[in-house]
Design a protein around this motif. Sequence first.
Motif, short mmCIF file in Angstrom:
data_model
loop_
_atom_site.label_atom_id
_atom_site.label_comp_id
_atom_site.label_asym_id
_atom_site.label_seq_id
_atom_site.Cartn_x
_atom_site.Cartn_y
_atom_site.Cartn_z
N LYS A 1 0.86 -1.07 0.00
CA LYS A 1 0.18 0.01 0.05
C LYS A 1 0.87 1.21 0.15
N GLU A 2 2.17 0.91 -0.18
CA GLU A 2 3.15 2.19 -0.35
C GLU A 2 3.13 2.86 1.21
N SER A 3 3.21 2.16 2.20
CA SER A 3 3.39 2.89 3.56
C SER A 3 4.59 2.29 4.03
N PHE A 4 5.41 3.19 4.69
CA PHE A 4 6.70 2.66 5.20
C PHE A 4 6.46 1.81 6.69
N GLU A 5 7.16 0.64 6.47
CA GLU A 5 6.65 -0.12 7.71
C GLU A 5 7.73 0.33 9.00
N ASN A 6 8.91 0.73 8.89
CA ASN A 6 9.86 0.91 10.05
C ASN A 6 10.55 2.31 9.82
N ILE A 7 9.84 3.16 9.30
CA ILE A 7 10.33 4.55 9.42
C ILE A 7 10.64 5.13 10.87
N GLN A 8 9.79 5.13 11.76
CA GLN A 8 10.04 5.59 13.16
C GLN A 8 11.46 4.77 13.58
N GLU A 9 11.63 3.65 13.75
CA GLU A 9 12.90 2.82 14.02
C GLU A 9 14.00 3.56 13.49
N ILE A 10 14.10 3.81 12.09
CA ILE A 10 15.05 4.71 11.41
C ILE A 10 15.31 5.98 11.94
N LYS A 11 14.15 6.65 12.15
CA LYS A 11 14.45 8.04 12.62
C LYS A 11 14.91 8.07 13.86
N GLU A 12 14.77 7.06 15.10
CA GLU A 12 15.18 6.73 16.23
C GLU A 12 16.78 6.39 16.12
N SER A 13 17.19 5.75 14.90
CA SER A 13 18.68 5.23 14.90
C SER A 13 19.49 6.31 14.51
N LEU A 14 18.93 7.02 13.47
CA LEU A 14 19.39 8.36 12.96
C LEU A 14 19.66 9.39 14.29
N SER A 15 18.79 9.71 15.14
CA SER A 15 18.56 10.49 16.14
C SER A 15 19.87 10.10 17.12
N ALA A 16 20.19 8.75 17.49
CA ALA A 16 21.06 8.16 18.15
C ALA A 16 22.31 8.72 17.77
N LEU A 17 22.82 8.73 16.58
CA LEU A 17 24.05 8.91 15.98
C LEU A 17 24.26 10.40 16.11
N ILE A 18 23.75 11.42 16.21
CA ILE A 18 23.91 12.71 16.51
C ILE A 18 23.73 13.18 18.06
N VAL A 19 23.58 12.26 18.92
CA VAL A 19 23.48 12.52 20.45
C VAL A 19 25.01 12.75 20.73
N THR A 20 25.29 13.95 21.33
CA THR A 20 26.53 14.36 21.74
C THR A 20 26.89 14.02 23.38
#
Length: 205
Positions: A186-205
């Motif tokens: 249905k063209e809905s993203f299944e794991n976008i929230q998990e990816i956002k959280e992973s990316l946010s963790a990369l920039i935590v100082t």
Amino acid sequence: MPTTGGPLNKLNGAMAISAPHNSVPVMKLIKAHRPMSRSALVDLIEYHHINDCSCGIKSQGTVYDFGQNLYKSQKEYWGEYRYSLAECIQWEYDLFITNSLKGSLMEKKALSALKSNSQITFLETNGYIDEDLRIDILANHENDDIAGIQVKPSSYKKMRQNVKRRNTIAHQKWNKPVYYLYYDDKESFENIQEIKESLSALIVT
């Protein structure tokens, strides 16, 4: 921006490099499998070269192979090499991938969905980052690329290991995290929230 016109267009046509019987009936392949990103189409062409598929479509090589064929044909046609191998591969890439999927619908949808994270800039890739590294989207923080994202249909999870392994090897060349963003029928993203959280963790100082 590379184009598919010019002298290489004349060479390609004269030597029938991209003729379906020498390459792949790419529009037929797209219609059968409906890839939603450039890297997905690169994978499909390679998959249909290595494996037999129920769709009945067979590729005579990969995009890299088609570029090599174009490069080698210069000697016979012109008596010299006017273009580098990299230029010939890029030309065939633009022909088979870029021009065949101008919409890049799901990549654009992914970019829009990811941009809600204001601390990270998301950029669509092209050329060799897309083809060689198999990365569709770059995540950038303070002018530094921190991760890559591949946009894939959920059916990719069921692809054969040899196809997945090629992507893994390509990603390892970059030495940064690469995440898979999956979308369903249905063209809905299944794991976008998990990816956002992973990316946010990369920039935590």
